[in-house]
Design a protein around this motif. Structure first.
Motif, PDB file in Angstrom:
ATOM      1  N   ASN A  59      60.484  58.090  64.944  1.00 25.04           N
ATOM      2  CA  ASN A  59      59.664  56.989  64.428  1.00 25.04           C
ATOM      3  C   ASN A  59      59.533  55.842  65.435  1.00 25.04           C
ATOM      4  O   ASN A  59      58.954  54.793  65.136  1.00 25.04           O
ATOM      5  N   GLY A  60      60.089  56.010  66.638  1.00 28.77           N
ATOM      6  CA  GLY A  60      59.966  55.005  67.689  1.00 28.77           C
ATOM      7  C   GLY A  60      61.095  53.998  67.753  1.00 28.77           C
ATOM      8  O   GLY A  60      61.191  53.240  68.720  1.00 28.77           O
ATOM      9  N   THR A  61      61.942  53.963  66.732  1.00 29.77           N
ATOM     10  CA  THR A  61      63.071  53.041  66.758  1.00 29.77           C
ATOM     11  C   THR A  61      64.211  53.635  67.580  1.00 29.77           C
ATOM     12  O   THR A  61      64.173  54.799  67.982  1.00 29.77           O
ATOM     13  N   PHE A  62      65.239  52.824  67.798  1.00 28.31           N
ATOM     14  CA  PHE A  62      66.376  53.259  68.594  1.00 28.31           C
ATOM     15  C   PHE A  62      67.596  53.485  67.713  1.00 28.31           C
ATOM     16  O   PHE A  62      67.888  52.678  66.819  1.00 28.31           O
ATOM     17  N   ALA A  63      68.275  54.585  67.963  1.00 28.01           N
ATOM     18  CA  ALA A  63      69.568  54.839  67.341  1.00 28.01           C
ATOM     19  C   ALA A  63      70.639  54.488  68.367  1.00 28.01           C
ATOM     20  O   ALA A  63      70.646  55.028  69.477  1.00 28.01           O
ATOM     21  N   VAL A  64      71.509  53.561  68.009  1.00 31.27           N
ATOM     22  CA  VAL A  64      72.572  53.113  68.906  1.00 31.27           C
ATOM     23  C   VAL A  64      73.904  53.620  68.367  1.00 31.27           C
ATOM     24  O   VAL A  64      74.342  53.206  67.289  1.00 31.27           O
ATOM     25  N   GLU A  65      74.521  54.517  69.106  1.00 26.98           N
ATOM     26  CA  GLU A  65      75.826  55.048  68.712  1.00 26.98           C
ATOM     27  C   GLU A  65      76.920  54.145  69.267  1.00 26.98           C
ATOM     28  O   GLU A  65      76.886  53.755  70.431  1.00 26.98           O
ATOM     29  N   THR A  66      77.906  53.827  68.416  1.00 27.18           N
ATOM     30  CA  THR A  66      79.005  52.969  68.855  1.00 27.18           C
ATOM     31  C   THR A  66      80.324  53.511  68.323  1.00 27.18           C
ATOM     32  O   THR A  66      80.355  54.431  67.501  1.00 27.18           O
ATOM     33  N   THR A  67      81.390  52.904  68.764  1.00 26.57           N
ATOM     34  CA  THR A  67      82.724  53.282  68.285  1.00 26.57           C
ATOM     35  C   THR A  67      82.939  52.868  66.839  1.00 26.57           C
ATOM     36  O   THR A  67      83.913  53.306  66.214  1.00 26.57           O
ATOM     37  N   GLN A  68      82.056  52.032  66.300  1.00 19.74           N
ATOM     38  CA  GLN A  68      82.181  51.577  64.912  1.00 19.74           C
ATOM     39  C   GLN A  68      81.078  52.111  64.005  1.00 19.74           C
ATOM     40  O   GLN A  68      80.957  51.655  62.865  1.00 19.74           O
ATOM     41  N   GLY A  69      80.288  53.051  64.506  1.00 18.41           N
ATOM     42  CA  GLY A  69      79.239  53.612  63.664  1.00 18.41           C
ATOM     43  C   GLY A  69      77.873  53.542  64.313  1.00 18.41           C
ATOM     44  O   GLY A  69      77.738  53.262  65.509  1.00 18.41           O
ATOM     45  N   LEU A  70      76.840  53.809  63.504  1.00 20.00           N
ATOM     46  CA  LEU A  70      75.466  53.898  63.997  1.00 20.00           C
ATOM     47  C   LEU A  70      74.659  52.660  63.616  1.00 20.00           C
ATOM     48  O   LEU A  70      74.818  52.112  62.517  1.00 20.00           O
ATOM     49  N   TYR A  71      73.797  52.242  64.538  1.00 19.08           N
ATOM     50  CA  TYR A  71      72.908  51.112  64.297  1.00 19.08           C
ATOM     51  C   TYR A  71      71.491  51.530  64.678  1.00 19.08           C
ATOM     52  O   TYR A  71      71.290  52.359  65.564  1.00 19.08           O
ATOM     53  N   GLU A  72      70.511  50.922  64.009  1.00 17.82           N
ATOM     54  CA  GLU A  72      69.109  51.212  64.302  1.00 17.82           C
ATOM     55  C   GLU A  72      68.357  49.909  64.492  1.00 17.82           C
ATOM     56  O   GLU A  72      68.600  48.921  63.787  1.00 17.82           O
ATOM     57  N   ALA A  73      67.447  49.897  65.453  1.00 16.75           N
ATOM     58  CA  ALA A  73      66.613  48.717  65.690  1.00 16.75           C
ATOM     59  C   ALA A  73      65.323  49.138  66.357  1.00 16.75           C
ATOM     60  O   ALA A  73      65.254  50.174  67.025  1.00 16.75           O
ATOM     61  N   SER A  74      64.293  48.312  66.201  1.00 16.45           N
ATOM     62  CA  SER A  74      63.022  48.604  66.852  1.00 16.45           C
ATOM     63  C   SER A  74      62.999  48.094  68.289  1.00 16.45           C
ATOM     64  O   SER A  74      62.196  48.555  69.102  1.00 16.45           O
ATOM     65  N   THR A  75      63.903  47.155  68.609  1.00 18.60           N
ATOM     66  CA  THR A  75      63.917  46.561  69.943  1.00 18.60           C
ATOM     67  C   THR A  75      65.361  46.325  70.387  1.00 18.60           C
ATOM     68  O   THR A  75      66.210  45.931  69.592  1.00 18.60           O
ATOM     69  N   LEU A  76      65.608  46.550  71.693  1.00 19.27           N
ATOM     70  CA  LEU A  76      66.929  46.336  72.266  1.00 19.27           C
ATOM     71  C   LEU A  76      66.856  45.302  73.375  1.00 19.27           C
ATOM     72  O   LEU A  76      65.925  45.293  74.178  1.00 19.27           O
ATOM     73  N   PHE A  77      67.866  44.444  73.424  1.00 21.78           N
ATOM     74  CA  PHE A  77      68.045  43.489  74.514  1.00 21.78           C
ATOM     75  C   PHE A  77      69.406  43.783  75.131  1.00 21.78           C
ATOM     76  O   PHE A  77      70.449  43.554  74.508  1.00 21.78           O
ATOM     77  N   LEU A  78      69.402  44.323  76.336  1.00 23.28           N
ATOM     78  CA  LEU A  78      70.629  44.766  76.989  1.00 23.28           C
ATOM     79  C   LEU A  78      71.124  43.682  77.939  1.00 23.28           C
ATOM     80  O   LEU A  78      70.442  43.318  78.898  1.00 23.28           O
ATOM     81  N   ALA A  79      72.326  43.164  77.656  1.00 19.84           N
ATOM     82  CA  ALA A  79      72.902  42.080  78.453  1.00 19.84           C
ATOM     83  C   ALA A  79      74.382  42.348  78.690  1.00 19.84           C
ATOM     84  O   ALA A  79      75.221  41.477  78.478  1.00 19.84           O
ATOM     85  N   THR A  80      74.677  43.557  79.132  1.00 20.15           N
ATOM     86  CA  THR A  80      76.076  43.956  79.298  1.00 20.15           C
ATOM     87  C   THR A  80      76.672  43.476  80.612  1.00 20.15           C
ATOM     88  O   THR A  80      77.851  43.725  80.886  1.00 20.15           O
ATOM     89  N   GLY A  81      75.887  42.786  81.438  1.00 16.96           N
ATOM     90  CA  GLY A  81      76.404  42.276  82.699  1.00 16.96           C
ATOM     91  C   GLY A  81      76.901  43.408  83.581  1.00 16.96           C
ATOM     92  O   GLY A  81      76.310  44.475  83.660  1.00 16.96           O
TER      93      GLY A  81
END
Length: 303
Positions: free
Chosen positions: A94-116
């Motif tokens: 559907n064009g959104t992003f699935a973000v896998e993490t150590t605490q579970g799954l998150y979904e968003a239409s837009t990502l802002f990556l600032a991990t330095g």
């Protein structure tokens, strides 16, 4: 496993990530921030809490910890997920992003990556017997530890210049840099009582037990050896980052990922701060804040 859904996700809780979350919240965007560690602030809080920060637009000169507190006051802490390390990012049908993490799954239409720089370790001088020397520092949480001491600072970037200037008020400071010109803004130390050795590199330590009593430096031009006695050494050679598992185009000329003038790496993925490679960009917070502002303005315009 249930997936937590939001309009936008900021990944990385350093100063740039915190600023991005603040701007999104002020614009009414449903956003959260994911931070891998147990605390926010990144290098600002972990490495430079006592260093004066005086070049961030919109904030008066203040210590790193105070700037961290100012940024913290601008965000809704309920929108922060600590101890949440991202392990994978994928675009769904559907064009959104699935973000896998150590605490579970998150979904968003837009990502802002600032991990330095991500998880990283300090770059050492590479000298024999350097490791375990108690008076060699790679970060400094309290400059008062060096009050009244002979301190040698190595480095030519803004961090080395900032620390040399700040420590010169309470200590006898010598600054050593391997080139004839600084990478940072050399005007910062003009007029301050700092002894300079340019075009010199560290060569050999002199130690008594686990403490350094002095260091030999060598000219890169004619190999001349000079011995400097000291009470402490502060090394500012930067950090060695771990490779970040992100599915975007890496810069070939240096650390980071490529993006356009709006910091977009691909549709609805923005890369900010040190993670974003731009030729000639200074490794400071201010360019990262500016990238966050441009990226979020672009996102809102095309929302």
């Amino acid at each position: 496993m249930a997936m937590e859904k939001h309009e936008a996700i900021v990944i990385g809780g350093g100063p740039v990530g915190m600023k991005a979350l603040s701007l999104l919240e002020k614009s009414g965007v449903d956003a959260i921030l994911l931070e891998a560690s147990s605390s926010l602030g990144g290098q600002l809080e972990s490495l430079y809490p006592a260093k004066t920060v005086d070049d961030v637009k919109g904030y008066p000169p203040m210590k790193g910890h105070d700037l961290f507190l100012a940024l913290l006051s601008e965000i809704n802490k309920a929108h922060v997920r600590r101890n949440t390390k991202v392990t994978g990012i994928g675009r769904q049908e559907n064009g959104t992003f699935a973000v896998e993490t150590t605490q579970g799954l998150y979904e968003a239409s837009t990502l802002f990556l600032a991990t330095g720089l991500g998880f990283c370790r300090p770059r050492t001088m590479g000298l024999e017997d350097e490791q375990g020397t108690k008076n060699i520092f790679y970060s400094l949480s309290d400059p008062r530890l060096l009050e009244g001491k002979k301190v040698i600072v190595f480095g030519g970037g803004d961090s080395a210049l900032d620390w040399s200037r700040e420590l010169s008020a309470i200590a006898d400071v010598t600054l050593v840099h391997r080139r004839n010109e600084f990478r940072g803004d050399g005007q910062k130390i003009e007029g301050f009582p700092i002894k300079l050795y340019l075009s010199y590199v560290p060569a050999k330590l002199e130690k008594r037990g686990n403490f350094c009593t002095g260091i030999h430096i060598q000219s890169v031009i004619d190999k001349t050896d000079i011995f400097l006695d000291c009470d402490a050494i502060l090394v500012n050679f930067g950090l060695i980052p771990e490779s970040l598992p992100l599915p975007y185009e890496k810069a070939s000329a240096g650390f980071g990922y490529l993006s356009d003038e709006h910091s977009m790496a691909e549709p609805n993925v923005y890369i900010l701060g040190d993670l974003s490679y731009k030729e000639g960009k200074r490794k400071r917070m201010e360019p990262g804040f500016e990238e966050a502002e441009r990226a979020i303005s672009s996102y809102l315009l095309n929302r």
